[in-house]
Design an enzyme around this catalytic site. Structure first.
Site, PDB file in Angstrom:
ATOM      1  N   HIS A  30      50.628  51.502  81.829  1.00  0.00           N
ATOM      2  CA  HIS A  30      50.973  52.707  80.650  1.00  0.00           C
ATOM      3  C   HIS A  30      49.867  52.435  79.289  1.00  0.00           C
ATOM      4  O   HIS A  30      49.951  51.152  79.114  1.00  0.00           O
ATOM      5  CB  HIS A  30      52.433  52.354  80.163  1.00  0.00           C
ATOM      6  CG  HIS A  30      52.624  53.256  79.124  1.00  0.00           C
ATOM      7  ND1 HIS A  30      53.405  53.190  77.820  1.00  0.00           N
ATOM      8  CD2 HIS A  30      53.037  54.362  78.808  1.00  0.00           C
ATOM      9  CE1 HIS A  30      53.220  53.813  76.345  1.00  0.00           C
ATOM     10  NE2 HIS A  30      52.855  54.896  77.509  1.00  0.00           N
ATOM     11  N   HIS A  66      46.585  55.910  71.126  1.00  0.00           N
ATOM     12  CA  HIS A  66      48.346  56.461  71.119  1.00  0.00           C
ATOM     13  C   HIS A  66      48.387  56.302  70.048  1.00  0.00           C
ATOM     14  O   HIS A  66      48.888  57.110  69.322  1.00  0.00           O
ATOM     15  CB  HIS A  66      48.727  55.635  71.934  1.00  0.00           C
ATOM     16  CG  HIS A  66      50.792  56.104  72.149  1.00  0.00           C
ATOM     17  ND1 HIS A  66      50.837  56.143  71.365  1.00  0.00           N
ATOM     18  CD2 HIS A  66      50.880  56.427  73.652  1.00  0.00           C
ATOM     19  CE1 HIS A  66      51.698  56.345  71.204  1.00  0.00           C
ATOM     20  NE2 HIS A  66      52.045  56.974  72.460  1.00  0.00           N
TER      21      HIS A  66
END
Length: 299
Positions: A30, A66
């Protein structure tokens, strides 16, 4: 008699290997947003990674980034320019390159389309396809070999997929769509997700991965995962594969595998490897490799 005995055992080994009926699992690292993290996560056992993509005001992919908030116990601000990341990813997935990692077979692009409108999503899809064609697929000439999932959080942005597909067709590289799959990650109801995919031009079971999940900071049940698995396994479903995000607790990984997922997105790929090696799981599951087509539903 040593040679015949060895030959017999060798043949049985081939039979057993060829009859491996264990479900292949994609161990999905991730938030891999800097090039050096590719090796970091693959070294921990990941055979797949997820990368976040942000867009500028002109719908052009700009950074692998992100930002906040993100998962607990992770640094949210790692980033690269998209071109730099794609160059590194291409090298990591191109046989013969000194940076090649054969274990890495699948890449999920988590597309941060929140600042795009329904109309600019189409443009964003076209531009992103061209960027992948240029920087990752090397113009269609000996580029990266990984399978790619286009993951979009908002079903209203289905035009991104339409634009992406049309751009590759118009560039005379429709064959690259064989390497591309699709996912909507916003946890919408499955019927709405299916409708959005169909509007984008994606047929039922046409390389469809269905995600379910939430940040690792929050507990989430598996009800929707089980619904997606039932859809995948039904005769009239639209899903090829189901994955769950983002977990790293041993009990959560076991529960997800017992629910029938095909992939687990995690910050700790070594935990997934450890669970797959446990007695209750190693006979039913294994890590996927490049010979496992991620668009084929496991039977």
């Amino acid at each position: 008699m040593l040679f015949p005995t060895a030959l017999i055992f060798g043949c049985w080994a081939l039979v057993i290997e060829g009859a491996d009926n264990r479900r292949p699992i994609w161990n999905m690292g991730h938030m891999v947003n800097e090039v050096y993290q590719i090796d970091e996560f693959v070294d921990l056992g990941a055979n797949s990674i997820e990368t976040d993509i942000t867009f500028d005001d002109d719908a052009m992919a700009e950074y692998s980034y992100h930002g906040v908030p993100c998962d607990c116990r992770r640094w949210c601000h790692k980033w690269e320019y998209v071109n730099v990341f794609l160059d590194g990813l291409r090298r990591a997935t191109t046989p013969g390159d000194s940076k090649y990692r054969p274990e890495l077979t699948l890449v999920v692009f988590d597309l941060k389309t929140g600042d795009l409108s329904s109309s600019t999503a189409y443009k964003g899809g076209k531009l992103f396809a061209q960027k992948l064609l240029d920087r990752y697929w090397n113009g269609g000439n000996n580029g990266g070999r990984a399978y790619i999932i286009i993951s979009i959080p908002d079903i209203d942005h289905y035009a991104f997929i339409t634009g992406f597909r049309e751009a590759l067709k118009n560039a005379n590289h429709e064959e690259l769509l064989d390497k591309v799959g699709y996912d909507f990650s916003g946890n919408d109801d499955l019927s709405s997700t299916r409708t959005a995919l169909n509007k984008a031009g994606v047929k039922d079971r046409e390389h469809v991965w269905q995600s379910d999940g939430i940040t690792n900071c929050i507990l989430r049940g598996l009800d929707r995962v089980r619904e997606a698995v039932r859809n995948r396994d039904s005769s009239n479903g639209y899903i090829n594969k189901v994955y769950y995000w983002t977990i790293e607790k041993y009990v959560s990984v076991r529960d997800a595998l017992d629910a029938g997922v095909d992939g687990i997105m995690t910050n700790e790929p070594d935990v997934i490897v450890n669970v797959l090696n446990e007695g209750n799981y190693r006979g039913r599951f294994r890590l996927a490799n490049y010979d496992d087509n991620p668009w084929v539903t496991f039977k």
